[in-house]
Design an enzyme around this catalytic site. Sequence first.
Site, short mmCIF file in Angstrom:
data_model
loop_
_atom_site.label_atom_id
_atom_site.label_comp_id
_atom_site.label_asym_id
_atom_site.label_seq_id
_atom_site.Cartn_x
_atom_site.Cartn_y
_atom_site.Cartn_z
N CYS A 121 -100.68 -8.46 -19.28
CA CYS A 121 -99.68 -8.57 -20.34
C CYS A 121 -98.30 -8.78 -19.72
O CYS A 121 -97.44 -7.89 -19.75
CB CYS A 121 -99.68 -7.31 -21.17
SG CYS A 121 -101.29 -7.01 -21.85
N GLU A 122 -98.12 -9.95 -19.16
CA GLU A 122 -96.92 -10.21 -18.37
C GLU A 122 -96.88 -11.72 -18.17
O GLU A 122 -97.85 -12.30 -17.68
CB GLU A 122 -97.14 -9.50 -17.03
CG GLU A 122 -96.04 -9.50 -16.03
CD GLU A 122 -94.94 -8.51 -16.38
OE1 GLU A 122 -93.80 -8.96 -16.33
OE2 GLU A 122 -95.24 -7.35 -16.70
N GLY A 165 -96.00 -11.24 11.85
CA GLY A 165 -95.29 -12.17 10.98
C GLY A 165 -95.67 -13.62 11.14
O GLY A 165 -95.05 -14.49 10.53
N TYR A 185 -102.80 -8.89 2.13
CA TYR A 185 -101.84 -8.46 1.10
C TYR A 185 -102.29 -8.78 -0.32
O TYR A 185 -101.46 -8.95 -1.20
CB TYR A 185 -100.44 -9.04 1.39
CG TYR A 185 -99.97 -8.70 2.78
CD1 TYR A 185 -99.67 -7.39 3.13
CD2 TYR A 185 -99.88 -9.68 3.77
CE1 TYR A 185 -99.28 -7.06 4.42
CE2 TYR A 185 -99.51 -9.36 5.06
CZ TYR A 185 -99.21 -8.05 5.38
OH TYR A 185 -98.83 -7.72 6.66
N GLU A 231 -98.34 -7.89 16.78
CA GLU A 231 -98.99 -7.21 15.66
C GLU A 231 -99.33 -8.15 14.51
O GLU A 231 -98.80 -8.00 13.42
CB GLU A 231 -98.05 -6.11 15.14
CG GLU A 231 -97.60 -5.15 16.20
CD GLU A 231 -96.58 -4.14 15.71
OE1 GLU A 231 -96.70 -2.97 16.07
OE2 GLU A 231 -95.67 -4.54 14.95
N PRO A 232 -100.22 -9.09 14.73
CA PRO A 232 -100.57 -9.98 13.63
C PRO A 232 -101.41 -9.26 12.58
O PRO A 232 -102.34 -8.53 12.91
CB PRO A 232 -101.40 -11.07 14.32
CG PRO A 232 -102.01 -10.39 15.50
CD PRO A 232 -101.00 -9.36 15.96
N GLY A 233 -101.07 -9.45 11.33
CA GLY A 233 -101.90 -8.93 10.24
C GLY A 233 -102.45 -10.12 9.47
O GLY A 233 -103.62 -10.50 9.59
N ARG A 234 -101.53 -10.77 8.74
CA ARG A 234 -101.88 -11.94 7.95
C ARG A 234 -102.61 -13.01 8.77
O ARG A 234 -103.59 -13.60 8.31
CB ARG A 234 -100.58 -12.54 7.40
CG ARG A 234 -100.72 -13.77 6.54
CD ARG A 234 -99.35 -14.42 6.36
NE ARG A 234 -98.29 -13.42 6.23
CZ ARG A 234 -97.83 -12.97 5.08
NH1 ARG A 234 -98.26 -13.46 3.96
NH2 ARG A 234 -96.89 -12.05 5.08
N TYR A 239 -93.39 -12.67 -4.53
CA TYR A 239 -92.66 -13.47 -3.53
C TYR A 239 -92.61 -14.93 -3.90
O TYR A 239 -92.22 -15.75 -3.07
CB TYR A 239 -93.36 -13.42 -2.16
CG TYR A 239 -93.73 -12.08 -1.63
CD1 TYR A 239 -92.76 -11.10 -1.42
CD2 TYR A 239 -95.05 -11.79 -1.29
CE1 TYR A 239 -93.12 -9.87 -0.89
CE2 TYR A 239 -95.40 -10.56 -0.76
CZ TYR A 239 -94.43 -9.61 -0.56
OH TYR A 239 -94.77 -8.40 -0.03
C1 LIG Z 1 -96.03 -6.08 8.25
C2 LIG Z 1 -95.90 -5.83 9.69
C3 LIG Z 1 -96.69 -6.53 10.59
C4 LIG Z 1 -97.66 -7.61 10.17
O1 LIG Z 1 -97.06 -8.67 9.53
P1 LIG Z 1 -97.94 -9.99 9.23
O2 LIG Z 1 -96.99 -10.85 8.50
O3 LIG Z 1 -99.09 -9.56 8.40
O4 LIG Z 1 -98.36 -10.52 10.55
C5 LIG Z 1 -96.58 -6.24 11.93
N1 LIG Z 1 -95.72 -5.29 12.37
C6 LIG Z 1 -94.95 -4.59 11.52
C7 LIG Z 1 -94.05 -3.55 12.05
C8 LIG Z 1 -95.00 -4.83 10.16
O5 LIG Z 1 -94.22 -4.13 9.33
#
Ligand SMILES: *Cc1c(COP(=O)(O)O)cnc(C)c1O
Length: 463
Positions: free
Chosen positions: A391-392, A278, A421, A320-323, A364
Amino acid sequence: MSRSAHPAGPRYADVLPEGHHPAPPADLNALDPRVWSRTVARDAAGTVTVGGLDVGHLAEEFGTPAYFLDEDDFRARCRAWREAFGPDADVFYAGKAFLSRAVVRWLAEEELNLDVCSGGELSTALAAGMPAERIALHGNNKSTEEITRAVEAGVGRIVVDSFQEIVRVAHIAQKAGKRQRVQIRVTVGVEAHTHEFIATAHEDQKFGLPLAGGQAAEAVRRALKLDGLELVGVHSHIGSQIFDTSGFEVAARRVVGLLAEVRDEHGVELPEIDLGGGLGIAYTSEDDPREPHEIATALRAIVERECAAAGLAVPRLSVEPGRAIVGPTAFTLYEVGTVKELPGLRTYVSVDGGMSDNIRTALYDADYSVALVSRTSTAEPMLSRVVGKHCESGDIVVRDAFLPADLAPGDLIAVPATGAYCRSMASNYNHALRPPVVAVKDGTARVIVRRETEEDLLRLDVG
Ligand SMILES: *Cc1c(COP(=O)(O)O)cnc(C)c1O
């Protein structure tokens, strides 16, 4: 609405909603390094390059719209997270942000672990050779088939999300003659969003088992009794696009509180906690995210302090970084199709993609930036809204941005920070063909996810 408030300049005060981007940037040709991936640059002649390649040539070769992913930047961010957390912690990349086999190989090489939350993500991870013990399976409603595949593959952990799932995983593991490592996903009563967080007594959402009211403690009780499970810890994920660690502080305190309760009741100290992902990134020049080492230092300090207060050994931490890893590493390149000026309002710039390749603005109300990248311009700034071809009327890519007033059909514009995302949430709305992802590195470009074709669409449509 998660935007921070900025006063609009007088010229645009009547048009710009409150909470909007400030007055036009001093230099429309500048590319703010905070929002562009590391190897993006504009040279003295005005040519924009990524990984040493001219974006105009990239557009010719790969077409538009397309995502260009900066491999060096991706790997550098992986290493920064890995090094910041050190050998006593694990960094799991959240695959839902963007997953492909190439990305899985980079993650494996950079010694990250990987979160998946569906059978499709699991098979991509396994197909690209990520060792199963470095994979974690998430989700609030994993199917029996998904759990079975994960258990049989030997994933490092399954994060269980309900009472039913505790029994389901235990049963499947037992049938396979295994003991599955699991964490329990708990909701700690923290709602984190960008610049603020709210600590609540309970949470009204589908994920996890609430600490409040004792469901999380009951889940621990049940999991400890089942032979098919090895309960290794507790998991919390508080939100997304978060800019400071105060929400994590409350979460860590509450999670450690549960570990202390578990010790008192069962005489076991669970060895792991996961504080989720997050962490925010810069979508516009106003965003000021923390660096991985700042986050690591803060989270470790919080966990150590809370454990010392509870008399617990410090558990192994994971995040758990994704973004925060993939988001800043890519931009979407579009070609301008039409420029429609609505006098006294704004100018609508239509591009050859839209909500099918970036749903986040519509979904969002996300903020993005945009720049003209096929040439430089000395024209006046023009208040623009970049929209797609769907079309939106909510098909907006960048709600409010300044582009040069001489913008014309055929110009290439790019939206930075679209690594997370965007492709992973892309759709075929209006039978759009989902764009390719092109990895660039050291003067070479390579398609890692190809553009969809009409044959792809027709193959699914069996007539
Ligand atoms: C979505 C999610 C993440 C990653 O979130 P980011 O905002 O991309 O860092 C990590 N852990 C869990 C359980 C998630 O659902």
